[in-house]
Design a protein around this motif. Structure first.
Motif, PDB file in Angstrom:
ATOM      1  N   LEU A   1       1.281 -18.969   9.994  1.00 45.29           N
ATOM      2  CA  LEU A   1       0.317 -18.557   8.988  1.00 45.29           C
ATOM      3  C   LEU A   1       0.833 -17.361   8.206  1.00 45.29           C
ATOM      4  CD1 LEU A   1      -3.011 -18.825  10.998  1.00 45.29           C
ATOM      5  CD2 LEU A   1      -2.361 -20.191   9.018  1.00 45.29           C
ATOM      6  N   GLN A   2       0.470 -17.342   6.939  1.00 46.07           N
ATOM      7  CA  GLN A   2       0.814 -16.240   6.058  1.00 46.07           C
ATOM      8  C   GLN A   2      -0.418 -15.871   5.243  1.00 46.07           C
ATOM      9  OE1 GLN A   2       4.658 -15.999   3.704  1.00 46.07           O
ATOM     10  NE2 GLN A   2       3.257 -16.578   2.060  1.00 46.07           N
ATOM     11  N   ALA A   3      -0.732 -14.591   5.158  1.00 49.36           N
ATOM     12  CA  ALA A   3      -1.929 -14.161   4.440  1.00 49.36           C
ATOM     13  C   ALA A   3      -1.602 -13.078   3.444  1.00 49.36           C
ATOM     14  CB  ALA A   3      -2.983 -13.660   5.427  1.00 49.36           C
ATOM     15  N   GLU A   4      -2.303 -13.113   2.320  1.00 47.43           N
ATOM     16  CA  GLU A   4      -2.284 -12.018   1.359  1.00 47.43           C
ATOM     17  C   GLU A   4      -3.480 -11.140   1.660  1.00 47.43           C
ATOM     18  OE1 GLU A   4       0.169 -11.476  -0.965  1.00 47.43           O
ATOM     19  OE2 GLU A   4       1.148 -13.108   0.149  1.00 47.43           O
ATOM     20  N   VAL A   5      -3.225  -9.861   1.927  1.00 47.49           N
ATOM     21  CA  VAL A   5      -4.260  -8.952   2.413  1.00 47.49           C
ATOM     22  C   VAL A   5      -4.338  -7.727   1.508  1.00 47.49           C
ATOM     23  CG1 VAL A   5      -5.004  -7.551   4.371  1.00 47.49           C
ATOM     24  CG2 VAL A   5      -3.901  -9.752   4.766  1.00 47.49           C
ATOM     25  N   SER A   6      -5.567  -7.314   1.187  1.00 46.66           N
ATOM     26  CA  SER A   6      -5.782  -6.087   0.422  1.00 46.66           C
ATOM     27  C   SER A   6      -6.447  -5.048   1.319  1.00 46.66           C
ATOM     28  CB  SER A   6      -6.664  -6.367  -0.797  1.00 46.66           C
ATOM     29  OG  SER A   6      -7.953  -6.807  -0.383  1.00 46.66           O
ATOM     30  N   GLY A   7      -6.512  -3.811   0.817  1.00 41.90           N
ATOM     31  CA  GLY A   7      -7.210  -2.753   1.527  1.00 41.90           C
ATOM     32  C   GLY A   7      -6.424  -2.076   2.618  1.00 41.90           C
ATOM     33  N   LEU A   8      -5.120  -2.303   2.658  1.00 42.23           N
ATOM     34  CA  LEU A   8      -4.308  -1.678   3.708  1.00 42.23           C
ATOM     35  C   LEU A   8      -3.887  -0.256   3.349  1.00 42.23           C
ATOM     36  CD1 LEU A   8      -1.999  -4.662   4.754  1.00 42.23           C
ATOM     37  CD2 LEU A   8      -3.992  -3.767   5.966  1.00 42.23           C
ATOM     38  N   ARG A   9      -3.923   0.068   2.049  1.00 45.98           N
ATOM     39  CA  ARG A   9      -3.494   1.398   1.587  1.00 45.98           C
ATOM     40  C   ARG A   9      -4.685   2.119   0.961  1.00 45.98           C
ATOM     41  NH1 ARG A   9       2.251   1.751   0.889  1.00 45.98           N
ATOM     42  NH2 ARG A   9       3.269  -0.207   1.462  1.00 45.98           N
ATOM     43  N   PRO A  10      -5.144   3.200   1.579  1.00 49.37           N
ATOM     44  CA  PRO A  10      -6.293   3.931   1.030  1.00 49.37           C
ATOM     45  C   PRO A  10      -6.073   4.397  -0.405  1.00 49.37           C
ATOM     46  CG  PRO A  10      -5.815   4.664   3.268  1.00 49.37           C
ATOM     47  CD  PRO A  10      -4.672   3.782   2.853  1.00 49.37           C
ATOM     48  N   ASP A  11      -4.814   4.714  -0.764  1.00 50.68           N
ATOM     49  CA  ASP A  11      -4.535   5.205  -2.111  1.00 50.68           C
ATOM     50  C   ASP A  11      -4.439   4.078  -3.142  1.00 50.68           C
ATOM     51  OD1 ASP A  11      -2.274   4.268  -0.825  1.00 50.68           O
ATOM     52  OD2 ASP A  11      -0.914   5.463  -2.060  1.00 50.68           O
ATOM     53  N   ASP A  12      -4.365   2.831  -2.671  1.00 45.09           N
ATOM     54  CA  ASP A  12      -4.272   1.679  -3.577  1.00 45.09           C
ATOM     55  C   ASP A  12      -4.936   0.475  -2.906  1.00 45.09           C
ATOM     56  OD1 ASP A  12      -3.669  -0.088  -5.564  1.00 45.09           O
ATOM     57  OD2 ASP A  12      -1.478  -0.041  -5.283  1.00 45.09           O
ATOM     58  N   PRO A  13      -6.278   0.498  -2.778  1.00 41.35           N
ATOM     59  CA  PRO A  13      -6.986  -0.532  -1.987  1.00 41.35           C
ATOM     60  C   PRO A  13      -6.877  -1.935  -2.569  1.00 41.35           C
ATOM     61  CG  PRO A  13      -8.546   0.843  -3.188  1.00 41.35           C
ATOM     62  CD  PRO A  13      -7.203   1.498  -3.317  1.00 41.35           C
ATOM     63  N   ASP A  14      -6.574  -2.066  -3.846  1.00 46.03           N
ATOM     64  CA  ASP A  14      -6.478  -3.397  -4.454  1.00 46.03           C
ATOM     65  C   ASP A  14      -5.095  -4.029  -4.293  1.00 46.03           C
ATOM     66  OD1 ASP A  14      -9.106  -3.341  -5.325  1.00 46.03           O
ATOM     67  OD2 ASP A  14      -8.574  -2.314  -7.189  1.00 46.03           O
ATOM     68  N   ARG A  15      -4.151  -3.256  -3.827  1.00 42.40           N
ATOM     69  CA  ARG A  15      -2.797  -3.787  -3.657  1.00 42.40           C
ATOM     70  C   ARG A  15      -2.768  -4.837  -2.555  1.00 42.40           C
ATOM     71  NH1 ARG A  15       2.763  -0.311  -2.506  1.00 42.40           N
ATOM     72  NH2 ARG A  15       4.093  -2.106  -2.004  1.00 42.40           N
TER      73      ARG A  15
END
Length: 316
Positions: free
Chosen positions: A139-153
């Motif tokens: 499985l491979q996932a695209e995930v957002s919210g991992l970086r507090p300074d760039d939550p949309d990345r």
């Protein structure tokens, strides 16, 4: 329960504890039950065995088989043995006996389903267990919210284990290889079914994965079976933080807009706005069924008899 339901061909899709819960209930209703199981697990005993022997991960397949075991002393004894994990710190530590047995049978037989059928005979299982794909998947996932300074990345996470424990929000999911071959018997089972049950289970890693296998997805779309989607008892999980029931339906429709669902089954405790949820179900072509499905003493666990009763009312 009517004789028609007893002889109905029922196919349940999923993986892990969610699929085991639905199978434990459905085996009380039908004599013709087939489990179609995800094969993307890469953690624990299953992950070690698939890496060492280049086989399908056996763990979810084992859990499905033990959920179907005959309700006798013989069935329970062998089910308990297959679920037993070796303790200690040796090379066998952490391995489930059933995983080792399944892999050993795969080494003796070219077709993995032959090995699964033999374990089923040992358990006197009330049904069959089939892998959803003919090859092990990643499985491979695209995930957002991992970086507090760039939550949309968005960042890419690989592997079922990493996706299940991510602190971010899963935006999309895919398989490696991208268009894996479905197991032919799984496709045939779905196409020939009278009823298909999808879920409950880990939303991205156990439920939606079936729709990423092209032949299996096509079968799910084209089958004339009555299709029931069963949502989890706990909707907001590590994979789906803050998800409502409606959000689950929206992600399903986004992934498979051509899939028509006939019934959506949800636990009463998860419904915040029944009218809104019913409208979202109608958008999928489905009727909403709300029932108490959880154990009173353990709200996060299905009550087998209640779940069976809900399925009986839907399938009859």
């Amino acid at each position: 329960m009517t004789p028609q339901t007893r002889h109905a061909e029922i196919v349940a899709l999923g993986g892990g504890h969610g699929l085991a819960a639905s199978l434990s209930a459905l085996r009380l209703l039908s004599e013709h039950l087939t489990a179609v199981v995800t094969v993307a697990d890469d953690g624990g005993s299953s992950g070690r065995l698939r890496a060492d022997y280049e086989v399908l991960p056996p763990g979810d397949l084992r859990m499905a088989l033990t959920a179907l075991c005959d309700d006798t002393e013989w069935g329970h004894t062998w089910s308990e043995l297959l679920q037993h994990r070796f303790t200690g710190e040796g090379t066998l530590a952490g391995h489930a006996v059933g995983n080792l047995l399944i892999v050993a049978l795969w080494q003796l037989h070219d077709d993995p389903v032959t090995g699964l059928d033999l374990v089923g005979r040992l358990l006197q299982a009330r049904g069959r267990v089939l892998p959803m794909a003919a090859v092990p998947l990643r499985l491979q996932a695209e995930v957002s919210g991992l970086r507090p300074d760039d939550p949309d990345r968005r960042e890419t996470i690989l592997g079922q284990v990493e996706i299940a424990r991510t602190t971010g929000v899963v935006e999309s999911i895919s398989l490696i290889p991208q268009a894996p071959p479905a197991h032919p018997e799984a496709v045939t089972a779905v196409r020939d079914a009278d009823h298909v049950v999808l879920g409950p289970g880990s939303w991205y890693t156990s439920v939606l994965t079936h729709l990423l296998v092209p032949e299996l997805r096509r079968a799910l779309v084209e089958t004339r079976a009555h299709k029931t989607l069963t949502l989890n008892l706990e909707l907001s999980t590590s994979e789906t933080p803050g998800f409502s029931a409606v959000r689950h339906l929206e992600t399903l429709h986004a992934l498979a807009p051509d899939l028509v669902v006939d019934t959506v089954l949800v636990d009463r405790a998860t419904v915040e706005d029944e009218a809104t949820l019913a409208a979202a179900c109608r958008g999928l072509g489905a009727e909403l069924v709300v029932a108490q499905l959880a154990q009173r003493e353990q709200p996060g666990h299905h009550d087998t008899l209640r779940l069976a009763a809900a399925y009986r009312d839907i399938l009859d």
